[in-house]
Design an enzyme around this catalytic site. Structure first.
Site, PDB file in Angstrom:
ATOM      1  N   LYS A  10      28.871 -61.790 -48.888  1.00 40.97           N
ATOM      2  CA  LYS A  10      27.628 -61.529 -49.546  1.00 40.97           C
ATOM      3  C   LYS A  10      27.466 -62.807 -50.667  1.00 40.97           C
ATOM      4  O   LYS A  10      28.176 -63.647 -50.823  1.00 40.97           O
ATOM      5  CB  LYS A  10      27.627 -60.280 -50.559  1.00 40.97           C
ATOM      6  CG  LYS A  10      27.721 -58.841 -49.400  1.00 40.97           C
ATOM      7  CD  LYS A  10      27.525 -57.607 -50.129  1.00 40.97           C
ATOM      8  CE  LYS A  10      27.479 -56.434 -49.324  1.00 40.97           C
ATOM      9  NZ  LYS A  10      27.159 -55.169 -50.065  1.00 40.97           N
ATOM     10  N   TYR A  48      18.951 -52.990 -44.544  1.00 43.38           N
ATOM     11  CA  TYR A  48      19.712 -52.008 -45.256  1.00 43.38           C
ATOM     12  C   TYR A  48      18.290 -50.642 -45.136  1.00 43.38           C
ATOM     13  O   TYR A  48      18.470 -49.811 -46.212  1.00 43.38           O
ATOM     14  CB  TYR A  48      19.751 -52.061 -46.627  1.00 43.38           C
ATOM     15  CG  TYR A  48      21.180 -52.880 -46.775  1.00 43.38           C
ATOM     16  CD1 TYR A  48      22.344 -52.343 -46.652  1.00 43.38           C
ATOM     17  CD2 TYR A  48      21.153 -54.414 -47.303  1.00 43.38           C
ATOM     18  CE1 TYR A  48      23.643 -52.967 -46.866  1.00 43.38           C
ATOM     19  CE2 TYR A  48      22.520 -54.809 -47.368  1.00 43.38           C
ATOM     20  CZ  TYR A  48      23.393 -54.424 -47.312  1.00 43.38           C
ATOM     21  OH  TYR A  48      24.814 -54.950 -47.439  1.00 43.38           O
ATOM     22  N   PHE A  56      20.088 -47.109 -55.931  1.00 46.60           N
ATOM     23  CA  PHE A  56      20.412 -48.349 -55.961  1.00 46.60           C
ATOM     24  C   PHE A  56      19.847 -49.390 -54.894  1.00 46.60           C
ATOM     25  O   PHE A  56      20.085 -50.614 -54.805  1.00 46.60           O
ATOM     26  CB  PHE A  56      22.013 -48.531 -55.464  1.00 46.60           C
ATOM     27  CG  PHE A  56      22.369 -48.047 -54.394  1.00 46.60           C
ATOM     28  CD1 PHE A  56      22.271 -48.740 -53.066  1.00 46.60           C
ATOM     29  CD2 PHE A  56      23.177 -46.841 -54.212  1.00 46.60           C
ATOM     30  CE1 PHE A  56      22.571 -48.295 -51.923  1.00 46.60           C
ATOM     31  CE2 PHE A  56      23.471 -46.079 -53.044  1.00 46.60           C
ATOM     32  CZ  PHE A  56      23.272 -46.908 -51.777  1.00 46.60           C
ATOM     33  N   ARG A  84      36.631 -52.500 -42.172  1.00 47.33           N
ATOM     34  CA  ARG A  84      36.161 -51.621 -43.484  1.00 47.33           C
ATOM     35  C   ARG A  84      37.553 -51.252 -44.100  1.00 47.33           C
ATOM     36  O   ARG A  84      37.289 -51.517 -45.438  1.00 47.33           O
ATOM     37  CB  ARG A  84      35.374 -50.491 -43.106  1.00 47.33           C
ATOM     38  CG  ARG A  84      33.979 -50.399 -42.737  1.00 47.33           C
ATOM     39  CD  ARG A  84      33.045 -49.257 -42.142  1.00 47.33           C
ATOM     40  NE  ARG A  84      32.945 -48.448 -43.300  1.00 47.33           N
ATOM     41  CZ  ARG A  84      32.065 -48.485 -44.141  1.00 47.33           C
ATOM     42  NH1 ARG A  84      31.027 -49.443 -44.138  1.00 47.33           N
ATOM     43  NH2 ARG A  84      31.932 -47.560 -44.980  1.00 47.33           N
ATOM     44  N   THR A  90      33.809 -49.228 -51.645  1.00 42.80           N
ATOM     45  CA  THR A  90      32.652 -49.678 -52.001  1.00 42.80           C
ATOM     46  C   THR A  90      32.419 -50.243 -53.367  1.00 42.80           C
ATOM     47  O   THR A  90      32.117 -51.567 -53.583  1.00 42.80           O
ATOM     48  CB  THR A  90      31.207 -48.563 -51.882  1.00 42.80           C
ATOM     49  OG1 THR A  90      31.316 -48.197 -50.422  1.00 42.80           O
ATOM     50  CG2 THR A  90      29.987 -49.478 -52.192  1.00 42.80           C
ATOM     51  N   ARG A 104      37.254 -56.626 -51.463  1.00 36.58           N
ATOM     52  CA  ARG A 104      36.325 -56.293 -52.538  1.00 36.58           C
ATOM     53  C   ARG A 104      37.542 -56.207 -53.848  1.00 36.58           C
ATOM     54  O   ARG A 104      36.874 -56.545 -54.956  1.00 36.58           O
ATOM     55  CB  ARG A 104      35.943 -54.722 -52.521  1.00 36.58           C
ATOM     56  CG  ARG A 104      34.778 -54.993 -51.347  1.00 36.58           C
ATOM     57  CD  ARG A 104      33.999 -53.634 -51.008  1.00 36.58           C
ATOM     58  NE  ARG A 104      32.713 -53.744 -50.239  1.00 36.58           N
ATOM     59  CZ  ARG A 104      32.382 -52.865 -49.240  1.00 36.58           C
ATOM     60  NH1 ARG A 104      32.866 -51.752 -49.275  1.00 36.58           N
ATOM     61  NH2 ARG A 104      31.322 -53.013 -48.800  1.00 36.58           N
ATOM     62  N   ASN A 114      29.791 -56.512 -54.315  1.00 36.88           N
ATOM     63  CA  ASN A 114      30.961 -56.320 -53.832  1.00 36.88           C
ATOM     64  C   ASN A 114      31.696 -56.979 -52.828  1.00 36.88           C
ATOM     65  O   ASN A 114      32.321 -56.327 -51.700  1.00 36.88           O
ATOM     66  CB  ASN A 114      31.188 -54.481 -53.442  1.00 36.88           C
ATOM     67  CG  ASN A 114      30.018 -54.196 -52.382  1.00 36.88           C
ATOM     68  OD1 ASN A 114      29.158 -55.074 -51.906  1.00 36.88           O
ATOM     69  ND2 ASN A 114      29.933 -53.104 -51.885  1.00 36.88           N
ATOM     70  N   HIS A 117      30.238 -56.821 -46.545  1.00 39.41           N
ATOM     71  CA  HIS A 117      29.632 -55.617 -45.698  1.00 39.41           C
ATOM     72  C   HIS A 117      30.424 -55.587 -44.644  1.00 39.41           C
ATOM     73  O   HIS A 117      30.860 -56.491 -43.874  1.00 39.41           O
ATOM     74  CB  HIS A 117      28.461 -55.818 -45.650  1.00 39.41           C
ATOM     75  CG  HIS A 117      27.611 -54.826 -44.824  1.00 39.41           C
ATOM     76  ND1 HIS A 117      27.326 -53.654 -45.018  1.00 39.41           N
ATOM     77  CD2 HIS A 117      27.537 -55.030 -43.390  1.00 39.41           C
ATOM     78  CE1 HIS A 117      26.631 -52.969 -44.137  1.00 39.41           C
ATOM     79  NE2 HIS A 117      26.868 -53.648 -42.931  1.00 39.41           N
ATOM     80  N   GLU A 128      23.366 -54.049 -36.237  1.00 38.63           N
ATOM     81  CA  GLU A 128      23.193 -54.956 -37.215  1.00 38.63           C
ATOM     82  C   GLU A 128      23.580 -56.410 -36.583  1.00 38.63           C
ATOM     83  O   GLU A 128      23.388 -57.324 -37.045  1.00 38.63           O
ATOM     84  CB  GLU A 128      24.463 -54.590 -38.298  1.00 38.63           C
ATOM     85  CG  GLU A 128      23.914 -53.426 -39.129  1.00 38.63           C
ATOM     86  CD  GLU A 128      25.201 -52.882 -40.202  1.00 38.63           C
ATOM     87  OE1 GLU A 128      26.053 -53.420 -40.167  1.00 38.63           O
ATOM     88  OE2 GLU A 128      24.715 -51.910 -40.881  1.00 38.63           O
TER      89      GLU A 128
HETATM   90  P1  CMP Z   1      27.527 -52.286 -47.986  1.00 38.10           P
HETATM   91  O1  CMP Z   1      28.835 -51.956 -47.514  1.00 38.10           O
HETATM   92  O2  CMP Z   1      26.717 -53.589 -47.870  1.00 38.10           O
HETATM   93  O3  CMP Z   1      26.488 -50.897 -47.708  1.00 38.10           O
HETATM   94  C1  CMP Z   1      25.391 -50.696 -48.757  1.00 38.10           C
HETATM   95  C2  CMP Z   1      25.591 -51.047 -50.062  1.00 38.10           C
HETATM   96  O4  CMP Z   1      24.696 -50.640 -50.947  1.00 38.10           O
HETATM   97  C3  CMP Z   1      27.050 -51.327 -50.364  1.00 38.10           C
HETATM   98  O5  CMP Z   1      27.703 -52.140 -49.647  1.00 38.10           O
HETATM   99  C4  CMP Z   1      26.744 -51.759 -51.846  1.00 38.10           C
HETATM  100  O6  CMP Z   1      26.441 -52.807 -52.116  1.00 38.10           O
HETATM  101  C5  CMP Z   1      25.590 -50.775 -52.118  1.00 38.10           C
HETATM  102  N1  CMP Z   1      25.918 -49.860 -52.977  1.00 38.10           N
HETATM  103  C6  CMP Z   1      26.316 -48.639 -52.319  1.00 38.10           C
HETATM  104  N2  CMP Z   1      26.627 -47.523 -53.241  1.00 38.10           N
HETATM  105  C7  CMP Z   1      26.089 -47.997 -54.416  1.00 38.10           C
HETATM  106  C8  CMP Z   1      25.904 -47.438 -55.699  1.00 38.10           C
HETATM  107  N3  CMP Z   1      26.373 -46.027 -55.771  1.00 38.10           N
HETATM  108  N4  CMP Z   1      25.701 -48.306 -56.556  1.00 38.10           N
HETATM  109  C9  CMP Z   1      25.166 -49.590 -56.321  1.00 38.10           C
HETATM  110  N5  CMP Z   1      25.045 -49.962 -55.023  1.00 38.10           N
HETATM  111  C10 CMP Z   1      25.721 -49.344 -54.211  1.00 38.10           C
END
Ligand code: CMP
Length: 145
Positions: A10, A48, A56, A84, A90, A104, A114, A117, A128
């Protein structure tokens, strides 16, 4: 089972690219496609789309279009879950307490910034990978399958 998955470095951690790539190869993944690009807001929104209704969502789209990302296809045994696991929970703070060796934990800041992905299922991996590496209807021989 040999799987393919989509990973993203990211915008917050593109400068950590070499350390992240090293961790990927150390875990035995094959990197079969890779590209750096900056997503527009609409491209990030499309990527997304399943989070559209979430609180969010706007912050996520803003962040993901704020600078370049590095997207890649990984292939390996159980690649979807294994990637993952390598990226960790996350929320980067949770990652630091529960999976301190994860990407992360090492490089992320919070829940949005974070670091990485990873696709969450075979279906999203297919979608994707196609998003970043469109096959355009042309049959191409892919590497390492
Ligand atoms: P990612 O694995 O890219 O998939 C969805 C993204 O949404 C996640 O990583 C975070 O960057 C974001 N995300 C998921 N949950 C939250 C949350 N509770 N608050 C803020 N961002 C979130």
């Amino acid at each position: 089972k040999k799987e393919r998955t989509l990973g993203i470095i990211k915008p917050d951690v593109c400068d950590k690219f070499s350390q992240i790539l090293e961790a990927i190869y150390d875990r035995g993944f094959k990197v079969t496609k890779m590209k750096m690009c900056q997503l527009s807001r609409s491209e990030a929104g499309q990527f997304y789309q399943e989070h559209q209704a979430k609180s969010f969502y706007n912050g996520l789209i803003q962040f993901m279009s704020s600078g370049p990302v590095i997207a890649f296809e990984l292939i390996g045994e159980g690649a979807i879950l294994n990637w993952r696991a390598l990226i960790g929970p996350t929320d980067s703070a949770t990652a630091r307490s529960e999976a301190p060796a994860s990407l992360r934990a090492r490089f992320g800041t919070d829940n949005t910034r974070n670091a990485c992905h990873g696709s969450d299922s075979e279906q999203s991996a297919t979608r994707e990978i196609e998003f970043f590496f469109p096959s355009k209807g042309v049959k191409r021989r892919s590497t390492a399958t």
